[in-house]
Design an enzyme around this catalytic site. Sequence first.
Site, PDB file in Angstrom:
ATOM      1  N   ARG A   1     -17.884 -26.388  61.381  1.00 61.74           N
ATOM      2  CA  ARG A   1     -16.652 -25.796  61.880  1.00 61.74           C
ATOM      3  C   ARG A   1     -16.722 -25.734  63.392  1.00 61.74           C
ATOM      4  NH1 ARG A   1     -16.067 -20.667  57.723  1.00 61.74           N
ATOM      5  NH2 ARG A   1     -16.036 -21.931  55.829  1.00 61.74           N
TER       6      ARG A   1
ATOM      7  N   CYS B   1     -14.804 -26.272  48.843  1.00 60.19           N
ATOM      8  CA  CYS B   1     -13.950 -26.227  47.643  1.00 60.19           C
ATOM      9  C   CYS B   1     -13.242 -27.551  47.323  1.00 60.19           C
ATOM     10  CB  CYS B   1     -12.926 -25.109  47.726  1.00 60.19           C
ATOM     11  SG  CYS B   1     -13.283 -23.851  48.927  1.00 60.19           S
TER      12      CYS B   1
ATOM     13  N   HIS C   1     -18.098 -22.270  42.611  1.00 62.67           N
ATOM     14  CA  HIS C   1     -16.743 -22.196  42.068  1.00 62.67           C
ATOM     15  C   HIS C   1     -16.838 -22.068  40.564  1.00 62.67           C
ATOM     16  CE1 HIS C   1     -16.140 -24.129  46.037  1.00 62.67           C
ATOM     17  NE2 HIS C   1     -15.279 -23.131  46.093  1.00 62.67           N
TER      18      HIS C   1
ATOM     19  N   LYS D   1      -9.289 -10.854  47.432  1.00 59.93           N
ATOM     20  CA  LYS D   1     -10.740 -11.038  47.475  1.00 59.93           C
ATOM     21  C   LYS D   1     -11.483  -9.712  47.541  1.00 59.93           C
ATOM     22  CE  LYS D   1     -10.648 -11.444  52.453  1.00 59.93           C
ATOM     23  NZ  LYS D   1     -11.279 -11.945  53.645  1.00 59.93           N
TER      24      LYS D   1
ATOM     25  N   GLN E   1     -23.557 -22.943  53.117  1.00 59.41           N
ATOM     26  CA  GLN E   1     -23.045 -21.830  52.320  1.00 59.41           C
ATOM     27  C   GLN E   1     -23.691 -21.864  50.943  1.00 59.41           C
ATOM     28  OE1 GLN E   1     -18.833 -22.815  52.480  1.00 59.41           O
ATOM     29  NE2 GLN E   1     -18.455 -20.917  53.578  1.00 59.41           N
TER      30      GLN E   1
ATOM     31  N   ASP F   1     -22.439 -21.536  48.067  1.00 61.25           N
ATOM     32  CA  ASP F   1     -21.087 -21.513  47.523  1.00 61.25           C
ATOM     33  C   ASP F   1     -21.135 -21.698  46.011  1.00 61.25           C
ATOM     34  OD1 ASP F   1     -18.399 -21.339  47.802  1.00 61.25           O
ATOM     35  OD2 ASP F   1     -18.222 -23.071  49.140  1.00 61.25           O
TER      36      ASP F   1
END
Length: 650
Positions: A362, A333, A384, A464, A380, A382
């Site tokens: 991570r 993000c 946005h 969420k 991911q 991902d």
Amino acid sequence: MAIHLQLENGNPIDVADDLRVGDLVQQLGVDDPKIIGAKINKRVFDLQTKIGESGTLAFVRKGPGEEALHLLRHTAAHVMAQAVMRLFKDVEFAIGPTIEDGFYYDFDLEHVLAPEDFPAIEDEMRKIIAENYPVVRREVSEQEAQEILGTQRATFKRELLRGLEGQQLSFYTQNDFTDLCRGPHLPSTGYIGAFKLLSVAGAYWRGKETNPMLQRIYGTAFFTEKELKAYLRQLEEAKKRDHKKLGAELDLFHFDPVGPGFPFWHANGSVVYGAVQNYMNEKLQEYDYDTIRTPLILNEQLWRDSGHWEHYRENMYFTEIDEKAYAVKPMNCPGGTRVYKHGFYSYRDLPVRQAEFGVVHRHEKSGVLSGLFRVRSFTQDDAHIYCTPDQAVDEVISCLNLVQDVYKQFGFDEYHFELSTRPDKSIGTDEQWEFAESVLHKALERIKIDYQLNPGDGAFYGPKIDVHIKDAIKRTWQCGTIQVDFSMPQRFGLEYVDADGERKQPVMIHRAIFGSLERFIGILIEHTAGKFPAWLAPVQAMVIPVSDEKFGEYAQEVRQYLHRLGLRVQTDSRNESLNKRIRDNQKKQVPYMLVVGEKEAGEGTVSVRRRDGVQLPEPLRIEEFADLLIAEVVERRLDLYIGAQQTSTN
Ligand SMILES: [Zn+2]
Ligand SMILES: [Zn+2]
């Protein structure tokens, strides 16, 4: 002092703060022998524990629910410890918590525990259960606790005690066994319907390698024999489908000491990975997303601004460039917002949907790494979405539709949604939370999706929706997530110009469908047991010449013809019998085996055998086979299509 509780029927009630759950059951006159405890806020209490805090209360009843199993398994751990105490001399107890699907207890004893000890321990446990000893809670002062421990060898318990300073101490006793324990527990040992000891392993005290090594026995327990049997069957099936085992057998990936927790994808695995990604790229086009790519390494200040430094630092990797501090991204993000911020948007340009196959790193402790399910580096899927407040519900609906499209495409027909709302510790105003939660509620309700509400389980920056899929052996996996975030647009000063000419803050929606591609493929391997549909299969067809000497050349022609059409085809000309080669490729889960001999070479045909044993009665012309396989792949069919009408099996 009075405590305010909201009961499961919505009724509020005020009670004394030293009231126990069991007293409340009596006070309310609830005549239900199935009640064995209560969930108060997020914690499970047994009947003997003082309620002591205000909040929501739901009774826990005997049955297959998570909270009831927690009570059951914790008591089963004590029963196991009691049995070990009775059977072996001089046992010292460490801890015995419940875990997902079961429980364990850590012991220090001279005898080296082995699975051969299980029948005796299980017999003793059965006796303890048959005796139906009451499990009695006793709350004590620190001095009393020391006195109770004083009579036994208890270095670990004493260490635990030191860490509990200032907290209410309690012991649980059943017959001749007493344990320093917070609870919760069943009313008596007889409630345990069915149990099984599963394995034994070494475990360091408190997980630290410099501490003494203890012996840990794992087990599981249920209220009924039927549930235990179903679980053991599932466990057996899961072992066969283990993605680490299949990953090696099908040559998909491996892990290497040079990069612990970082998967190495082999050629076969890369094909599956690429096919999954290609499919998602098509969906992104269909749902009108742009795709972006952002750097793996970004300067430390960005992570301080995003809040990751404060909340997530232990899980991040750091490095230095030109003597300045940088971090490897654990999430996409913050980098993603730089792309939005670089542009200039009016309300007419929104929504902006930016997808990124973002590689994140991570740090996970080496002990929790588990194949593709828990890795230190993953991609991911991902995205946005930046939109106006008015567009937010539609955007969430679009995410929900995409989620369902995708899971169905991979054969996950069962899935459920959970909505998590504002946690105790959160940032943002009441209005912001109210808005964000209402967006998610409205979206779910508008398209009539049933969902489970998890009050207080949201992220600290926003609520969420999580999506949980159920695999072929009925295990559930959380994969997708959709989050409404008002914090990051504020932190990073994201703006658009509204119709009235004013600069406003967009709503930011974070969403991922697979979550981690690595983990999703791991789940997919276990879901399919390695039997990938043709569109995902690393090798879609294997050409097998009856004799390589005579028909090897024709086999090559067939392979080349299909290969040029974009199909993944190989030949197996090994010096092995035809049957063995067919069997081997069946084991490798190749969807189609094309046997070619004199007849086929003469006619320009192939004899088709499927991995499930179905054999087509007549050879197919090579062009015909190609057309059928291409249709199967292009339509991304989940079943084997060619020969679906044939019934002859071998
Ligand atoms: Zn305990
Ligand atoms: Zn995000």
